[in-house]
Design an enzyme around this catalytic site. Structure first.
Site, PDB file in Angstrom:
ATOM      1  N   ASN A 188       0.826  -1.211   0.000  1.00 39.65           N
ATOM      2  CA  ASN A 188       0.000   0.000   0.000  1.00 39.65           C
ATOM      3  C   ASN A 188       0.862   1.263   0.000  1.00 39.65           C
ATOM      4  O   ASN A 188       0.342   2.373   0.066  1.00 39.65           O
ATOM      5  CB  ASN A 188      -1.002  -0.004   1.163  1.00 39.65           C
ATOM      6  CG  ASN A 188      -0.343   0.007   2.521  1.00 39.65           C
ATOM      7  OD1 ASN A 188       0.738   0.552   2.698  1.00 39.65           O
ATOM      8  ND2 ASN A 188      -1.004  -0.595   3.507  1.00 39.65           N
ATOM      9  N   GLU A 389      19.199 -16.528  13.038  1.00 37.16           N
ATOM     10  CA  GLU A 389      18.596 -16.957  14.293  1.00 37.16           C
ATOM     11  C   GLU A 389      17.176 -16.449  14.458  1.00 37.16           C
ATOM     12  O   GLU A 389      16.312 -17.148  15.013  1.00 37.16           O
ATOM     13  CB  GLU A 389      19.462 -16.492  15.469  1.00 37.16           C
ATOM     14  CG  GLU A 389      20.871 -17.083  15.485  1.00 37.16           C
ATOM     15  CD  GLU A 389      21.837 -16.444  14.505  1.00 37.16           C
ATOM     16  OE1 GLU A 389      21.492 -15.372  13.938  1.00 37.16           O
ATOM     17  OE2 GLU A 389      22.932 -16.989  14.278  1.00 37.16           O
TER      18      GLU A 389
END
Lengths: 654, 654
Positions: A188, A389
């Site tokens: 958007n 991670e």
């Protein structure tokens, strides 16, 4: 044509309800919701195979709303459908009145997706951005593992896709060929403070995804047929296809010109503005829908679920596992690194419990999860996450939401990388097991960039609050020897809830045997004395053990407690402190505010007069070639401990 | 031809020294070093304009070694050149003997880049992967700001480039047109546990970088001329060009076949294997160098530095700033959110001190750094980081290394995203200011995905250890009103070292005035009593203030301390506790192990008998529409505080 009219009509109804909900709450993000009205309508009313009265049905398709602030659009659909909400086993159809309770303290519908507060449709809490696609990947892994043909849709904001974790997830999905996941980028063009960067434009996102090997479809996110066709194309893909992604160009505040453009992020309309927005949306509806919808929109149910879960077997004991896996030499030597005992335990538990899965971030040969990964009967439940991670912990959250027991493993230092993801997983009620190796300073040579030092303080803080089950939001476990590491890995697998366990690099001597029982909230007494209570964890238990000798020579009869769990049985510990004249010395190899501070907190609540001193790492460490050298550098060598203990009792000659 | 021979000869000498250094240390990553021998040789002996006897010279080009485990290759060059090492102002030429002390506890050369331990060439500690490119971006921003024509080279591992932060940095460099940064991807195809994913292959990395709009050059990373030419092309680029990136295909363990292939990550060779590797490298040298090098390799110096720094002006007072910036209405009303006072202070300090720079992650209109960003005289020192917090903190570390005073701002919850980066910045000695807004539970409506709850515990843990200057590694600041927020922002700017400050969403009443002096390590007494000491921070100071009334009615004369700093003057606080019969109640709106625990630790060290109770958030919060509702939900409303305080003194009717 009537499908299109039906979608427009429904989307606008949902948009209008979002406007009212946010106005009622006095906050929220209605314009973001309006950019998603059509996508959500097609998903929930047409494409997804699901059961509104059983929103967590195991075989149903899933929707992860990564841009969690858009959640009212989902609530609006639930209110419209009368889909089920409620906490725990209580379920009832959602009403429009429920919708208007958005963000109330006693409402089931929170400001951001929050499955544990009464909206079970969601698998994970979102709202801290960038995490949803990883959760979706975890759900897809679990589905494949369970042989379920589920599709996982994930809606990501364009501004949100600046978060590096999104791209970690994009790589992970490709590595693991999770073609059942559809990342949907809601383009958007607006972030919060301003427009999104060109680096997150619809065109650049398309190029980035294509560079990552994805098949990308770009559509007008307010065109019902285009949305439907894109979803059908996704559903029709073969299992060996490359992954697909969808770029949906949308309008923030779609259908109501008065709420478009900059300055409308996170703002509800009220008063005249609210009325104008309603009127504009209604006019948009009239202009787009020449015929009314009738019952064109139909929700299709998922396959019936047939449970295949079996009760886990009793896992092997440590000794049995050591023998079975050719480690009798170490067993006889009486010495094994706790990281290896953890790897051994994973392998044993993996065979006993098919729901146990293991993730690692390119260090499996250091953390010893490779003993699970390299076992051919377990290899399909090991997921290599590479050096990323953040993605690993959110994938773990997704796996947990689907009923798996994920152990996420890397160096304790690098666990820090995922603290936000871990906290969100805890908010989601995820049954997540976090294991950090090479903890504290005993890894020595690599230096502080590889040492975990404030980790205990952080996880301990989480342990001071209760989760939605009434348990500590996280247990902190610090095994000192191989028996403890093995036993606590089993305990973690059996317990439902988040746990953080630290393992150590060096080989350490056995302190326990098969008869020792390890449990959450407990501790072990290694030596019973009467002059002073030494409380230690992990590697420092061994240093304290050595200090006992010197203290004994100086005529000091010290008690040694291995406080391997936080929280712990405070009353039992205080009894022991009492037997030691309320002299307490805590010893740990991380920064302060950690285990010693937890002991101090327990003592102060008792109101008794006592002396407590804390030994911990009080300077930023550096490399050293041996454990002894780094311990001395940080003032935590056993000679330092003995000296401090003696000085507490006024004895100088140690 | 002789340039090539000279580079081969030198690179192999450095490779061989790396082998010996790692053998001496018994650990390290020689094969990674060998993949970089040629790149580092061309950089340090030819391309970079720098002064070996002054490795931090302000105008010199910089090298950020993001894959920090390869650091011996840099140490080897330093030993060869006799370049300067040493702590603080002590500097001496590095010797081969120094090189052999790698990873010793008293060595200047740590296991990973560690500028604060005696290797000033590096701007930042690295070794926790994925952070270096952001640091490089920070250095480049500072150089542009200072009008310096510096080039910043950054070496990134291929496996490392899985970290999402690398791609956040790639976007950031493009957004800010930092064409002075050259990301160099060392594509040796091996991670630790196995080969890198196809998603990090040289080809895929090239495609990803091109998709991000970079001009990418791919070269053989062991071809001296190709390396030189690529660097020249980079140096010749115009300031308005698109950014460039280099893909270098390399061999892990180059030149010594016996150390190539899987299984050689992070392993030194020893004994026969070491000798064989040496022989193979020597043979490689002979085969590649038909002529010896002579003095073909020459290091060029940077431009002479002429300091332009001026002493900062005295910044405006809070009242002056409120008047100057049209906020007299709020001044008269006596109420202002601390986040706004922070924004105001930044603007005032920005005018007084040209080294102050501000970074924000797409929430400047919520954190109020927009008051700095929108001031046309300051706008060029505001850096929008978009929604990518990890990158923001490492960019901050780079800016700090170049002498700037960076304030990094986002919601306190999202600061968590960068904890690993912040800890590495602290290890680097970075003068970093971290400000988290919407802290604690007082933001209410958005719910727990936007609430910072274990943050104080984490930063407090860092405050318990000393940094390389002997100060707490981090100060934790929690202003309760606008005067405090304004004053502490000034204090942060003046202090050299890391600080974390929390600001609040709600408007809060003034508690102080211009005569109040705020300082690190201090606190304020808001009410002097004799029965009970209430210790509070941030929003909870206001709740405690309200509780005082009820306590007064119940005949309880309580003292109220605003403990806005951790660490704090413990002796002064204990004196006050003593005057209040050693009855202490701590109140904070985050999880435990935090401020209350710090007070408990201070008390236990005193050895006196006292009662201390801690009030904090003991359950996972949710959304609520008002501050009062969420405070009640968490048992922290002023009525809860009054009740708890009274019960501690055995009074029930409050």
């Amino acid at each position: 044509m009537s499908f299109e009219a039906a979608v427009h009509t429904k989307a606008i109804q949902l948009d209008q309800l979002c406007l009212d909900m946010c106005a009622s709450a006095g906050s929220g993000h209605p314009t973001t919701c309006m950019s998603l009205g059509h996508l959500v309508t097609v998903l929930l009313y047409h494409t997804m195979r699901w059961l509104p009265d059983h929103p967590r049905y195991p075989t149903s398709d899933r929707l992860v709303l990564s841009e969690g602030h858009a959640v009212p659009i989902i609530y609006a659909a639930f209110a419209d459908l009368g889909a089920a909400i409620g906490k725990g086993t209580e379920r009832r159809p959602m009403t429009r009145e429920d919708a208007m309770s958005l963000r109330e303290v006693d409402s089931y519908i929170d400001g951001h997706p929050n499955p544990m507060e009464g909206f079970p449709f969601f698998d994970a809490a979102t709202g801290s951005l960038g995490q949803g696609l990883s959760v979706a990947a975890g759900l897809a892994l679990a589905a494949r593992n369970d042989g379920l043909d589920k599709r996982i849709y994930c809606i990501i904001g364009d501004g949100e896709s600046r978060e590096g974790q999104i791209w970690e997830a994009i790589d992970f999905i490709s590595d693991h060929k999770l073609v059942g996941v559809l990342p949907i980028f809601n383009c958007n063009a607006y972030g919060q403070a301003s427009t999104v960067s060109d680096m997150q434009s619809a065109d650049t996102l398309r190029r980035k995804l294509e560079a990552a090997g994805y098949e990308v479809k770009s559509i007008d996110g307010h065109d019902p047929a285009a949305i439907r066709d894109a979803f059908e194309a996704f559903r029709a893909r073969e299992a060996d296809a490359t992954p697909m992604a969808l770029i949906a160009r949308t309008v923030k505040g779609w259908g109501a010109a008065c709420m478009q453009g900059g300055g409308w992020h996170g703002k509800p309309a009220s008063g005249d503005k609210l009325q104008l927005a309603h009127e504009e949306l209604s006019a948009t509806s009239v202009s787009l829908t020449s015929a009314l919808a009738g019952d064109e929109l139909r929700i299709y149910p998922p396959d019936e679920h047939t449970s295949t879960r079996t009760e886990p077997d009793e896992p092997m004991t440590f000794t049995e596992a050591m023998k079975k896996y050719d480690m009798e030499t170490a067993l006889r030597a009486g010495k094994l690194a706790t990281r290896k005992a953890f790897g051994l335990a994973l392998r044993a538990i993996g065979h006993a419990n098919p729901e146990v899965v293991v993730l690692d971030a390119d260090v499996r040969n250091s953390t010893f999860t490779e003993w699970f990964a390299n076992d051919k009967d377990l290899a399909n439940r090991f997921y290599e996450c590479k050096i990323a991670e953040q993605n690993m912990y959110s994938v773990g959250a997704g796996l947990a939401a689907a009923g798996k027991i994920p152990f996420c493993s890397t160096f304790a230092k690098f666990v820090t990388r995922g603290y936000d993801q871990i906290e969100m997983a805890i908010n989601s009620g995820a049954n997540l097991k976090i294991v950090g190796s090479h903890a504290g300073i005993s890894l020595a040579a690599d230096g502080p960039s590889q040492m975990s030092l404030p980790d205990i303080a952080w996880f301990r803080s989480l342990s001071t609050c209760t989760d939605h089950r009434g348990n500590p939001a996280c247990y902190v476990l610090q095994p000192a020897d191989a028996f403890a590491a093995y036993g606590l890995t089993q305990v973690m697998a059996e317990y439902t809830g988040a746990c953080y366990m630290r393992t150590l690099r060096p080989e350490v001597e056995f302190l326990y045997n098969e008869s020792t029982v390890f449990n959450l909230g407990k501790f072990e007494v290694l030596n019973e004395g009467r002059d002073l209570l030494l409380v230690a964890t992990g590697y420092m238990v061994h240093e304290c053990n050595k200090a006992l000798e010197a203290l004994d020579k100086a005529g000091i009869d010290a008690t040694l407690v291995d406080l391997y769990s936080i929280p712990f049985d405070a009353d039992a510990l205080l009894d022991i402190a009492n037997q030691n004249n309320w002299h307490i010395l805590t010893v740990e190899d991380n920064y302060g505010g950690s285990m010693g501070s937890a002991v101090a907190d327990a003592c102060t609540e008792s109101g008794d007069a006592f002396t407590i001193e804390q030994m911990y790492v009080r300077r930023i460490p550096k490399s050293a070639r041996t454990e002894d050298e780094i311990l001395k550098y940080c003032g935590l060598h056993h000679t330092d401990i003995a000296r401090k203990a003696a000085s507490m009792l006024g004895v100088v000659a140690v």
